[in-house]
Design an enzyme around this catalytic site. Structure first.
Site, PDB file in Angstrom:
ATOM      1  N   LYS A   1      -7.897  -1.325 -10.561  1.00 42.52           N
ATOM      2  CA  LYS A   1      -6.543  -1.322 -10.009  1.00 42.52           C
ATOM      3  C   LYS A   1      -6.681  -1.579  -8.512  1.00 42.52           C
ATOM      4  O   LYS A   1      -7.255  -0.759  -7.789  1.00 42.52           O
ATOM      5  CB  LYS A   1      -5.873   0.024 -10.284  1.00 42.52           C
ATOM      6  CG  LYS A   1      -4.407   0.085  -9.905  1.00 42.52           C
ATOM      7  CD  LYS A   1      -3.834   1.450 -10.274  1.00 42.52           C
ATOM      8  CE  LYS A   1      -2.381   1.561  -9.828  1.00 42.52           C
ATOM      9  NZ  LYS A   1      -1.836   2.905 -10.084  1.00 42.52           N
TER      10      LYS A   1
ATOM     11  N   ASP B   1      -0.035  12.025   0.307  1.00 42.12           N
ATOM     12  CA  ASP B   1      -0.121  11.002  -0.735  1.00 42.12           C
ATOM     13  C   ASP B   1       1.110  10.096  -0.654  1.00 42.12           C
ATOM     14  O   ASP B   1       2.175  10.418  -1.180  1.00 42.12           O
ATOM     15  CB  ASP B   1      -0.235  11.663  -2.114  1.00 42.12           C
ATOM     16  CG  ASP B   1      -0.605  10.665  -3.208  1.00 42.12           C
ATOM     17  OD1 ASP B   1      -0.618   9.450  -2.925  1.00 42.12           O
ATOM     18  OD2 ASP B   1      -0.885  11.101  -4.343  1.00 42.12           O
TER      19      ASP B   1
ATOM     20  N   GLU C   1       3.330  -8.911 -10.800  1.00 43.47           N
ATOM     21  CA  GLU C   1       2.103  -8.132 -10.651  1.00 43.47           C
ATOM     22  C   GLU C   1       1.311  -8.102 -11.960  1.00 43.47           C
ATOM     23  O   GLU C   1       1.832  -8.480 -13.019  1.00 43.47           O
ATOM     24  CB  GLU C   1       2.435  -6.703 -10.222  1.00 43.47           C
ATOM     25  CG  GLU C   1       3.279  -5.956 -11.224  1.00 43.47           C
ATOM     26  CD  GLU C   1       3.154  -4.446 -11.098  1.00 43.47           C
ATOM     27  OE1 GLU C   1       2.086  -3.938 -11.471  1.00 43.47           O
ATOM     28  OE2 GLU C   1       4.131  -3.804 -10.657  1.00 43.47           O
TER      29      GLU C   1
ATOM     30  N   LYS D   1       9.793   4.841  -8.482  1.00 42.72           N
ATOM     31  CA  LYS D   1       9.568   5.606  -9.712  1.00 42.72           C
ATOM     32  C   LYS D   1      10.031   7.053  -9.494  1.00 42.72           C
ATOM     33  O   LYS D   1       9.732   7.655  -8.460  1.00 42.72           O
ATOM     34  CB  LYS D   1       8.086   5.562 -10.095  1.00 42.72           C
ATOM     35  CG  LYS D   1       7.606   4.159 -10.466  1.00 42.72           C
ATOM     36  CD  LYS D   1       6.156   4.168 -10.907  1.00 42.72           C
ATOM     37  CE  LYS D   1       5.691   2.765 -11.295  1.00 42.72           C
ATOM     38  NZ  LYS D   1       5.411   1.909 -10.147  1.00 42.72           N
TER      39      LYS D   1
ATOM     40  N   SER E   1       2.238   5.976  -1.079  1.00 41.25           N
ATOM     41  CA  SER E   1       1.804   4.697  -1.615  1.00 41.25           C
ATOM     42  C   SER E   1       1.676   3.634  -0.531  1.00 41.25           C
ATOM     43  O   SER E   1       2.514   3.540   0.376  1.00 41.25           O
ATOM     44  CB  SER E   1       2.799   4.215  -2.676  1.00 41.25           C
ATOM     45  OG  SER E   1       2.511   2.887  -3.055  1.00 41.25           O
ATOM     46  N   ALA E   2       0.635   2.801  -0.674  1.00 40.47           N
ATOM     47  CA  ALA E   2       0.451   1.663   0.237  1.00 40.47           C
ATOM     48  C   ALA E   2       1.580   0.647   0.087  1.00 40.47           C
ATOM     49  O   ALA E   2       1.774  -0.200   0.972  1.00 40.47           O
ATOM     50  CB  ALA E   2      -0.897   0.996  -0.028  1.00 40.47           C
ATOM     51  N   ASP E   3       2.348   0.726  -1.017  1.00 38.50           N
ATOM     52  CA  ASP E   3       3.470  -0.200  -1.206  1.00 38.50           C
ATOM     53  C   ASP E   3       4.446  -0.139  -0.032  1.00 38.50           C
ATOM     54  O   ASP E   3       4.985  -1.161   0.402  1.00 38.50           O
ATOM     55  CB  ASP E   3       4.250   0.146  -2.490  1.00 38.50           C
ATOM     56  CG  ASP E   3       3.443  -0.029  -3.762  1.00 38.50           C
ATOM     57  OD1 ASP E   3       2.298  -0.527  -3.686  1.00 38.50           O
ATOM     58  OD2 ASP E   3       3.957   0.339  -4.834  1.00 38.50           O
TER      59      ASP E   3
ATOM     60  N   VAL F   1       1.856  -3.479  -6.451  1.00 39.00           N
ATOM     61  CA  VAL F   1       2.922  -4.067  -5.632  1.00 39.00           C
ATOM     62  C   VAL F   1       2.338  -4.567  -4.310  1.00 39.00           C
ATOM     63  O   VAL F   1       2.609  -5.685  -3.870  1.00 39.00           O
ATOM     64  CB  VAL F   1       4.045  -3.036  -5.383  1.00 39.00           C
ATOM     65  CG1 VAL F   1       5.017  -3.523  -4.310  1.00 39.00           C
ATOM     66  CG2 VAL F   1       4.793  -2.736  -6.682  1.00 39.00           C
TER      67      VAL F   1
END
Length: 307
Positions: A89, A141, A27, A162, A143-145, A109
């Site tokens: 980003k 909230d 990435e 994380k 993550s799109a990951d 990611v």
């Protein structure tokens, strides 16, 4: 769909993919948003070097001038490092607009997986994935990951999610979406800065060959989801759980007090944790990325042998 209209695959990467040789995607958010210049460029080039030393071709991924890039030159990596946080980003929602505007984007990611898959790259090494944020039951909230892992058949090698996240809910989300979470040499989910989290993984596999075989089988079965390999940070770089957890709690409280949300959350928290820990969290972050690059390259070699 004519992907070549938007996609530039570096000649070395294209040749390796065509010949079935091992390739590892990387990435670019870690370059532009992960650390200051010139440390960001030095780290990115070192990660590429580690992948080569372990028998694979590196393909750092980004959007430059509206072009989806699978494989960057040293000059392009230097450019991203110097531009830093001025570079967008880029998550999945950003791709079409950035490309249409001819803009630059550092891939998360999510977008690294998308572009890697377009280019025929099956293995991707990163630091840690995003996940379900603390308090997501009210903020939503997430993550799109996680959604990308459910829908894009790329193996992601990371040091776990994380530890700023709600790790239990992150695992629940992945289970719901059918994404296998593999512990490399461990039955416990690593928590990025530390080797343990208190949460179990779906399976423990102990060699790159076992990882490659599991992923090859997933592809052969026609599954469209990815596979998440969680690789614990080396013991000598692991942080004291009490220290890092206290730093995370303080950072999360400050983010809430300042009204930080959305895509600004993770960079804010990581910067605040670095500040609280006197920079030792960044040192750990760099070492775990190197460790993941080694494992990803060895797994890519094993997958290439199977193919």
């Amino acid at each position: 769909m004519n992907l070549n209209k938007y996609l530039d695959v570096a000649p070395e990467v294209a040749a390796a993919v065509a010949a079935g040789k091992p390739v590892v995607a990387l990435e670019s958010t870690i370059i532009s948003h992960g650390m200051p210049y010139p440390q960001n460029v030095e780290t990115a080039l070192k990660v590429e070097e580690i992948i080569r030393e372990n028998g694979a071709v590196p393909a750092t991924i980004a959007i430059i001038g509206g072009r989806l890039k699978a494989g960057l030159t040293h000059e392009e990596i230097e450019y991203l490092g110097k531009e830093g946080t001025k570079v967008n980003k880029a998550s999945r929602r950003d791709l079409a607009v950035l490309v249409s505007k001819g803009a630059d984007g550092a891939t998360t990611v999510t977008t690294t997986m998308i572009i890697a898959h377009m280019a025929g790259i099956q293995i991707f090494a990163t630091g840690g994935i995003g996940g379900v944020h603390r308090g997501a039951e009210t903020t939503m909230d997430i993550s799109a990951d996680l959604e990308e892992l459910a829908n894009t058949p790329v193996m992601v090698v990371c040091a776990g999610a994380k530890s700023i996240l709600d790790l239990g809910l992150t695992l629940e989300y992945l289970e719901t979406h059918g994404v296998p979470v593999i512990g490399y040499g461990t039955k416990e989910l690593p928590a990025f800065y530390t080797r343990k989290s208190g949460f179990g993984v779906d399976y423990q596999l102990d060699t790159p060959e076992e990882l490659a075989s599991a992923f090859r089988t997933s592809l052969d079965l026609g599954f469209r989801s990815g596979m998440l390999v969680t690789n614990p940070i080396p013991e000598e770089y692991s942080m004291d759980p009490a220290v890092i957890n206290k730093a995370i709690e303080d950072a999360v409280a400050e983010a809430k007090a300042q009204g930080i949300h959305g895509k600004a959350t993770t960079p804010f928290l990581l910067a605040k944790i670095k500040e609280i820990t006197g920079g030792s969290s960044l040192d750990s972050n760099i070492q775990l990325v190197f460790n993941n690059a080694r494992l990803a390259a060895r797994t890519a070699c094993a997958l290439s042998a199977l193919n």
